[in-house]
Motif scaffolding. Structure first.
Motif, PDB file in Angstrom:
ATOM      1  N   VAL A  80       7.720  32.914   7.088  1.00 25.69           N
ATOM      2  CA  VAL A  80       6.807  32.971   5.948  1.00 25.69           C
ATOM      3  C   VAL A  80       5.402  33.140   6.522  1.00 25.69           C
ATOM      4  CG1 VAL A  80       5.863  31.791   3.930  1.00 25.69           C
ATOM      5  CG2 VAL A  80       8.269  31.483   4.534  1.00 25.69           C
ATOM      6  N   ILE A  81       4.686  34.135   5.996  1.00 26.22           N
ATOM      7  CA  ILE A  81       3.295  34.334   6.405  1.00 26.22           C
ATOM      8  C   ILE A  81       2.418  33.751   5.306  1.00 26.22           C
ATOM      9  CG2 ILE A  81       1.497  36.074   6.726  1.00 26.22           C
ATOM     10  CD1 ILE A  81       3.724  37.841   8.033  1.00 26.22           C
ATOM     11  N   TYR A  82       1.640  32.717   5.668  1.00 34.49           N
ATOM     12  CA  TYR A  82       0.736  32.091   4.707  1.00 34.49           C
ATOM     13  C   TYR A  82      -0.670  32.623   4.922  1.00 34.49           C
ATOM     14  CZ  TYR A  82       4.436  28.703   3.762  1.00 34.49           C
ATOM     15  OH  TYR A  82       5.614  28.126   3.406  1.00 34.49           O
ATOM     16  N   TYR A  83      -1.377  32.817   3.815  1.00 34.27           N
ATOM     17  CA  TYR A  83      -2.783  33.230   3.947  1.00 34.27           C
ATOM     18  C   TYR A  83      -3.633  32.380   3.016  1.00 34.27           C
ATOM     19  CZ  TYR A  83      -2.133  35.632  -0.512  1.00 34.27           C
ATOM     20  OH  TYR A  83      -1.863  35.901  -1.827  1.00 34.27           O
ATOM     21  N   ASN A  84      -4.848  32.105   3.446  1.00 32.97           N
ATOM     22  CA  ASN A  84      -5.775  31.315   2.635  1.00 32.97           C
ATOM     23  C   ASN A  84      -6.380  32.198   1.555  1.00 32.97           C
ATOM     24  OD1 ASN A  84      -7.686  29.648   1.554  1.00 32.97           O
ATOM     25  ND2 ASN A  84      -8.542  28.976   3.519  1.00 32.97           N
ATOM     26  N   ASP A  85      -5.993  31.960   0.330  1.00 33.76           N
ATOM     27  CA  ASP A  85      -6.417  32.796  -0.794  1.00 33.76           C
ATOM     28  C   ASP A  85      -7.886  32.584  -1.167  1.00 33.76           C
ATOM     29  OD1 ASP A  85      -4.419  30.478  -1.403  1.00 33.76           O
ATOM     30  OD2 ASP A  85      -5.902  30.413  -3.036  1.00 33.76           O
ATOM     31  N   LYS A  86      -8.590  31.715  -0.449  1.00 30.30           N
ATOM     32  CA  LYS A  86     -10.028  31.534  -0.720  1.00 30.30           C
ATOM     33  C   LYS A  86     -10.886  32.484   0.127  1.00 30.30           C
ATOM     34  CE  LYS A  86     -10.698  28.033  -3.674  1.00 30.30           C
ATOM     35  NZ  LYS A  86     -10.515  28.553  -5.049  1.00 30.30           N
ATOM     36  N   LYS A  87     -10.262  33.201   1.044  1.00 25.15           N
ATOM     37  CA  LYS A  87     -11.031  34.121   1.883  1.00 25.15           C
ATOM     38  C   LYS A  87     -11.156  35.478   1.179  1.00 25.15           C
ATOM     39  CE  LYS A  87     -11.298  31.197   5.294  1.00 25.15           C
ATOM     40  NZ  LYS A  87     -12.564  30.655   5.785  1.00 25.15           N
ATOM     41  N   SER A  88     -12.076  36.291   1.675  1.00 26.00           N
ATOM     42  CA  SER A  88     -12.286  37.588   1.027  1.00 26.00           C
ATOM     43  C   SER A  88     -11.051  38.471   1.202  1.00 26.00           C
ATOM     44  CB  SER A  88     -13.503  38.294   1.636  1.00 26.00           C
ATOM     45  OG  SER A  88     -13.151  38.841   2.887  1.00 26.00           O
ATOM     46  N   ARG A  89     -10.908  39.425   0.303  1.00 26.29           N
ATOM     47  CA  ARG A  89      -9.727  40.286   0.325  1.00 26.29           C
ATOM     48  C   ARG A  89      -9.609  41.040   1.654  1.00 26.29           C
ATOM     49  NH1 ARG A  89      -9.161  45.471  -0.928  1.00 26.29           N
ATOM     50  NH2 ARG A  89     -11.350  45.481  -1.486  1.00 26.29           N
ATOM     51  N   ARG A  90     -10.749  41.577   2.113  1.00 25.20           N
ATOM     52  CA  ARG A  90     -10.695  42.365   3.339  1.00 25.20           C
ATOM     53  C   ARG A  90     -10.339  41.505   4.549  1.00 25.20           C
ATOM     54  NH1 ARG A  90     -15.630  46.742   2.492  1.00 25.20           N
ATOM     55  NH2 ARG A  90     -14.327  48.206   1.333  1.00 25.20           N
ATOM     56  N   ARG A  91     -10.883  40.304   4.585  1.00 26.31           N
ATOM     57  CA  ARG A  91     -10.564  39.402   5.690  1.00 26.31           C
ATOM     58  C   ARG A  91      -9.079  39.023   5.636  1.00 26.31           C
ATOM     59  NH1 ARG A  91     -13.740  35.589   8.971  1.00 26.31           N
ATOM     60  NH2 ARG A  91     -12.288  33.995   9.698  1.00 26.31           N
ATOM     61  N   THR A  92      -8.574  38.781   4.421  1.00 23.00           N
ATOM     62  CA  THR A  92      -7.172  38.404   4.243  1.00 23.00           C
ATOM     63  C   THR A  92      -6.230  39.524   4.679  1.00 23.00           C
ATOM     64  OG1 THR A  92      -7.783  36.974   2.406  1.00 23.00           O
ATOM     65  CG2 THR A  92      -5.480  37.642   2.535  1.00 23.00           C
ATOM     66  N   PHE A  94      -6.680  41.572   7.048  1.00 21.50           N
ATOM     67  CA  PHE A  94      -6.571  41.561   8.503  1.00 21.50           C
ATOM     68  C   PHE A  94      -5.748  40.357   8.975  1.00 21.50           C
ATOM     69  CE2 PHE A  94      -7.695  41.240  12.937  1.00 21.50           C
ATOM     70  CZ  PHE A  94      -7.751  42.575  13.327  1.00 21.50           C
ATOM     71  N   THR A  95      -5.944  39.211   8.317  1.00 30.82           N
ATOM     72  CA  THR A  95      -5.168  38.010   8.666  1.00 30.82           C
ATOM     73  C   THR A  95      -3.676  38.279   8.527  1.00 30.82           C
ATOM     74  OG1 THR A  95      -6.955  36.576   7.899  1.00 30.82           O
ATOM     75  CG2 THR A  95      -4.758  35.597   8.042  1.00 30.82           C
ATOM     76  N   ILE A  96      -3.286  38.860   7.399  1.00 29.80           N
ATOM     77  CA  ILE A  96      -1.856  39.123   7.157  1.00 29.80           C
ATOM     78  C   ILE A  96      -1.323  40.104   8.206  1.00 29.80           C
ATOM     79  CG2 ILE A  96      -0.222  40.185   5.539  1.00 29.80           C
ATOM     80  CD1 ILE A  96      -1.914  38.928   3.254  1.00 29.80           C
ATOM     81  N   ALA A  97      -2.099  41.149   8.486  1.00 33.21           N
ATOM     82  CA  ALA A  97      -1.649  42.123   9.496  1.00 33.21           C
ATOM     83  C   ALA A  97      -1.499  41.453  10.865  1.00 33.21           C
ATOM     84  CB  ALA A  97      -2.633  43.286   9.572  1.00 33.21           C
ATOM     85  N   HIS A  98      -2.421  40.560  11.186  1.00 29.73           N
ATOM     86  CA  HIS A  98      -2.377  39.822  12.455  1.00 29.73           C
ATOM     87  C   HIS A  98      -1.104  38.957  12.523  1.00 29.73           C
ATOM     88  CE1 HIS A  98      -4.271  37.247  15.714  1.00 29.73           C
ATOM     89  NE2 HIS A  98      -3.468  36.336  15.158  1.00 29.73           N
ATOM     90  N   GLU A  99      -0.802  38.275  11.436  1.00 27.35           N
ATOM     91  CA  GLU A  99       0.391  37.408  11.429  1.00 27.35           C
ATOM     92  C   GLU A  99       1.670  38.253  11.474  1.00 27.35           C
ATOM     93  OE1 GLU A  99       0.035  34.335  12.050  1.00 27.35           O
ATOM     94  OE2 GLU A  99      -2.136  34.344  11.726  1.00 27.35           O
ATOM     95  N   ILE A 100       1.668  39.397  10.787  1.00 29.72           N
ATOM     96  CA  ILE A 100       2.825  40.299  10.891  1.00 29.72           C
ATOM     97  C   ILE A 100       3.007  40.686  12.362  1.00 29.72           C
ATOM     98  CG2 ILE A 100       3.781  42.575  10.265  1.00 29.72           C
ATOM     99  CD1 ILE A 100       2.335  42.363   7.569  1.00 29.72           C
ATOM    100  N   GLY A 101       1.893  40.862  13.067  1.00 27.70           N
ATOM    101  CA  GLY A 101       1.939  41.173  14.496  1.00 27.70           C
ATOM    102  C   GLY A 101       2.682  40.100  15.288  1.00 27.70           C
ATOM    103  N   HIS A 102       2.356  38.826  15.064  1.00 28.70           N
ATOM    104  CA  HIS A 102       3.072  37.741  15.752  1.00 28.70           C
ATOM    105  C   HIS A 102       4.570  37.825  15.472  1.00 28.70           C
ATOM    106  CE1 HIS A 102      -0.271  35.592  17.448  1.00 28.70           C
ATOM    107  NE2 HIS A 102      -0.834  35.276  16.278  1.00 28.70           N
ATOM    108  N   VAL A 103       4.920  38.143  14.209  1.00 27.82           N
ATOM    109  CA  VAL A 103       6.329  38.189  13.818  1.00 27.82           C
ATOM    110  C   VAL A 103       7.034  39.369  14.491  1.00 27.82           C
ATOM    111  CG1 VAL A 103       7.903  38.586  11.872  1.00 27.82           C
ATOM    112  CG2 VAL A 103       5.959  37.021  11.605  1.00 27.82           C
ATOM    113  N   ASP A 192     -10.414  49.714   4.396  1.00 29.61           N
ATOM    114  CA  ASP A 192     -10.477  48.473   3.634  1.00 29.61           C
ATOM    115  C   ASP A 192     -10.363  47.249   4.538  1.00 29.61           C
ATOM    116  OD1 ASP A 192     -10.811  46.980   1.365  1.00 29.61           O
ATOM    117  OD2 ASP A 192      -8.741  47.156   0.666  1.00 29.61           O
ATOM    118  N   ILE A 193     -11.226  47.179   5.540  1.00 28.26           N
ATOM    119  CA  ILE A 193     -11.268  46.011   6.424  1.00 28.26           C
ATOM    120  C   ILE A 193     -12.693  45.466   6.422  1.00 28.26           C
ATOM    121  CG2 ILE A 193      -9.324  46.705   7.898  1.00 28.26           C
ATOM    122  CD1 ILE A 193     -11.255  47.906   9.876  1.00 28.26           C
TER     123      ILE A 193
END
Ligand SMILES: [Zn+2]
Ligand SMILES: [Zn+2]
Ligand SMILES: [Zn+2]
Ligand SMILES: [Zn+2]
Ligand SMILES: [Zn+2]
Ligand SMILES: [Zn+2]
Length: 464
Positions: A80-92, A94-103, A192-193
């Motif tokens: 499960v990839i969790y993301y903090n929904d309080k961060k900006s869309r563009r930052r999020t 990149f976060t999701i892409a980064h976590e997909i990278g770990h996976v 869109d980053i």
């Protein structure tokens, strides 16, 4: 175990994910990636975890050991990839892409950890994994070659031996564009980053490109991924034409580079070597004389010049000149309305119509060899009319009249046309054969209704 980051594998994996998820345009749609890899991971917000476990956001951040997001292994090989929904869309993104990278890079399995964090491993290993995941993320959201291509289209190239990219020349796209732009802002909008991620992308662009070439990384399968971002008029949202200084719709001079679902563009229509619309935007005909001013099938003007300088030729939908902003010849005209209407009803695929002529004629004289009205085949070489029914053997136009200085009207000289021309290529007036119902109106041939005009209600009194 190695401690030096391997940047080859993350780039390869990012390209594979783009291909497998069927990404066709930037910015990358992370939903498409989620759908493709739904058996490997799901993406959830911190708020869903807060509700599920009865946690505060702060407790969530503590648990996942990150302000931004984390990939958590749930059972063997599922995440499960969790993301903090309080961060900006563009930052999020990149976060999701980064976590997909770990996976995708198998970091959690390889190191048998439920989560990647500083606490669970040595500093060196932690940094290696972080750098690899970020390399994956930037080449997933903004692959190096695509970034380079975008910059190149804007005349931006690398300053020798520095990781700085600057506008070095004008291109077909940026010619006459009176707006400022730079590498970072273009990348930020096109992919869109965040501006921070775009800055890193620019800084590492040459490094990644060198990685592609050093390892012969094959980016072929992602080559056709296109850009959604473009330059749009800030007033009316029409997509700017390359080289235009003014908006063709409203005459405005300000353009913004962006991805915009509400923006619009004119239909892609060609012009031929003689600068005539080709195919004709109303009837789809493509066969014209080099000097034709009007379409011989439907009578539409074949150019839309500006009213100030006839050398400025515009798109048939344009109301304002792309070069000087003055109104075009079509602005508010019948031609403009017909073109707009027919473009709305045409589908991209069934455009370009071939009007097959069944009338036999001699191309040297334009004279028919069989009378199209009475089928008489006995036609003398020097005859001007059919000896049976009196039809002229050359299809001429029925010219309008012109007024002299004393207010008297005179008949204009008729022009010769091909036997299947409905309208004169020189003056746009209907031809004799069309007037005599020997040729069907184009709308009838195409099987469409032409609103308000059946196209053939001419004076039945022909002077012969
Ligand atoms: Zn990480
Ligand atoms: Zn505009
Ligand atoms: Zn036409
Ligand atoms: Zn002009
Ligand atoms: Zn005849
Ligand atoms: Zn004519």
């Amino acid at each position: 175990m190695h401690f030096f980051p391997d940047y080859r594998q993350p780039i390869i994996e990012a390209l594979i994910v783009l291909e497998d998820s069927g990404i066709t345009r930037f910015p990358v749609d992370l939903h498409a990636i989620q759908r493709q890899y739904r058996n490997l991971f799901e993406i959830r917000s911190y708020v869903s975890l807060m509700k599920e476990r009865g946690l505060t956001r702060e407790e969530c951040i503590q648990l996942l050991r990150s302000e931004d997001g984390a990939a958590v292994m749930h059972g063997y090989g599922r995440y499960v990839i969790y993301y903090n929904d309080k961060k900006s869309r563009r930052r999020t993104r990149f976060t999701i892409a980064h976590e997909i990278g770990h996976v995708i890079l198998g970091h959690l399995l390889e190191h048998e950890v439920p989560i990647i964090s500083r606490e669970g491993m040595t500093q060196r290993l932690y940094h290696r994994l972080e750098h690899e995941a970020s390399c994956f993320a930037r080449n997933l959201l903004c692959p190096a070659y695509h970034a380079e291509r975008l910059l190149d289209a804007h005349g931006i190239s690398r300053v020798a031996d520095e990781d700085v990219w600057e506008v070095a020349r004008r291109t077909a796209l940026t010619e006459n564009l009176g707006m400022r732009f730079d590498a970072q802002s273009l990348i930020e909008k096109a992919f869109d980053i965040s501006s921070a991620a775009a800055k890193t992308r620019v800084g590492l662009l040459q490094t990644d490109i060198d990685m592609y070439s050093a390892h012969h990384l094959d980016w072929e399968s992602t080559k056709d991924i296109g850009q959604s971002a473009a330059w749009y008029c800030t007033r009316c949202n029409l997509e700017r034409f390359p080289g235009a200084s003014h908006c063709s719709e409203c005459g405005g001079k300000r353009f913004a580079f962006k991805v915009d679902a509400k923006a619009f563009s004119y239909r892609k229509l060609g012009v031929n070597a003689h600068m005539q619309f080709s195919p004709c935007p109303v009837c789809g005909n493509e066969s014209y004389s080099a000097d034709a001013g009007y379409c011989r099938i439907c009578g539409t003007l074949l150019t839309n010049p500006c009213t100030e300088d006839p050398a400025h030729l515009n798109h048939p939908e344009a109301k304002h000149c792309y070069a000087c902003g003055k109104i075009t010849a079509f602005n508010g005209s019948d031609h403009h309305l017909r073109i707009k209407r027919s473009l709305e009803t045409q589908n991209e695929g069934d455009f370009s119509m071939i009007y097959e002529s069944e009338i036999a004629y001699d191309p040297k004289t334009n004279k028919v060899t069989v009378c199209p009205r009475c089928d008489n085949e006995q036609i003398n070489t020097d005859a001007a009319y059919c000896r049976i029914c009196g039809l002229p053997l050359v299809n001429k136009c029925i010219p309008g009249q012109w007024k002299d200085d004393f207010g008297n009207f005179h008949d204009s000289h008729p022009h010769e046309n091909l036997p299947d021309s409905r309208f004169c290529e020189q003056c746009g007036q209907p031809t004799v054969y069309f007037k005599h119902n020997l040729l069907k109106p184009y709308a009838q041939v195409l099987g469409i209704d032409e609103p308000g005009d059946d196209g053939n209600d001419f004076d039945p009194d022909i002077p012969f």
